[in-house]
Design an enzyme around this catalytic site. Sequence first.
Site, PDB file in Angstrom:
ATOM      1  N   HIS A 143       2.832   0.256   3.671  1.00 55.56           N
ATOM      2  CA  HIS A 143       2.763   1.355   2.649  1.00 55.56           C
ATOM      3  C   HIS A 143       3.424   2.637   2.781  1.00 55.56           C
ATOM      4  CE1 HIS A 143      -0.251   3.223   5.456  1.00 55.56           C
ATOM      5  NE2 HIS A 143      -0.382   2.381   5.574  1.00 55.56           N
ATOM      6  N   ASP A 144       4.169   3.175   1.912  1.00 56.08           N
ATOM      7  CA  ASP A 144       4.732   4.408   1.781  1.00 56.08           C
ATOM      8  C   ASP A 144       5.878   4.552   2.668  1.00 56.08           C
ATOM      9  OD1 ASP A 144       2.725   6.045   0.317  1.00 56.08           O
ATOM     10  OD2 ASP A 144       1.371   5.200   2.070  1.00 56.08           O
ATOM     11  N   GLY A 178       3.264   1.808   8.583  1.00 52.02           N
ATOM     12  CA  GLY A 178       3.088   2.791   7.258  1.00 52.02           C
ATOM     13  C   GLY A 178       3.815   4.007   7.546  1.00 52.02           C
TER      14      GLY A 178
END
Length: 262
Positions: free
Chosen positions: A121-122, A139
């Site tokens: 994520h991200d 992340g």
Amino acid sequence: MTQVHPTAIVDPNAQLDGSVVIGPYAVIGPSVRIGAGTTIGAHCVVEGRTTIGRDNRVFQFASLGAAPQDKKYAGEPTELVIGDRNTIREFCTFNLGTVQDGGVTRVGNDNWIMAYVHIAHDCQVGNQVTMANNATLAGHVEVGDWVTVGGLTGVLQRMRIGAHAMIGFASHVGKDIPPFMVVDGNPLAVRGVNLVGLRRRDFSAGRIAAIREMHKLIYRQGKTVEEARAAIAALGTQDPEAAADATLMDTFLATSASGIAR
């Protein structure tokens, strides 16, 4: 007409260009958008708010746009955005972003992503990046353009990898990696300048000489990071050919929150 295999499941709300090809047993969710010329292989799952650009080739069994592996995630409408002309090999997993960051996991253009790569994520992955088998980004990782990540390498959350850097096989990345450097190992160590990569990208002899001088200023002369930054800024002022590369390096060093690999 979009070529969808009869065994594939495509939600009627998904937005697919007419030239998209969807392979056998693939599953495409309702909030997915896929651009012209992209091929989705057999048994892939593309879900969430996922946008995929033009002329990508996604091989079988990839999972794109699944919920992030973050216990704080509560179903917020975050995104995965993939650019154009990427090759994404078997069993890759790219997750949605989180609201704790910008809400978007982003992969740029012309990347070569080999089997079993995980992009969490991200993460923000640039252009012309090569990631070998089983490389893993935790992340919030940032990867610059033209980076090469060796197989079985793990990158800790929130690390930054500068443009044109190369990471060797089975490395543990727990510090930021400045642009142009070659690193490997566990613990991680800087081995020198990515000369092979720079020459392949037609960097001039003058630019390469300036980058090698930057390496010496950071790693070979006992300077603090601030002292090295001052010397690099002066180098960029003295040599117009080196100005853009010196600015790139100085900006990276100035914005490193985790410290750089030494």
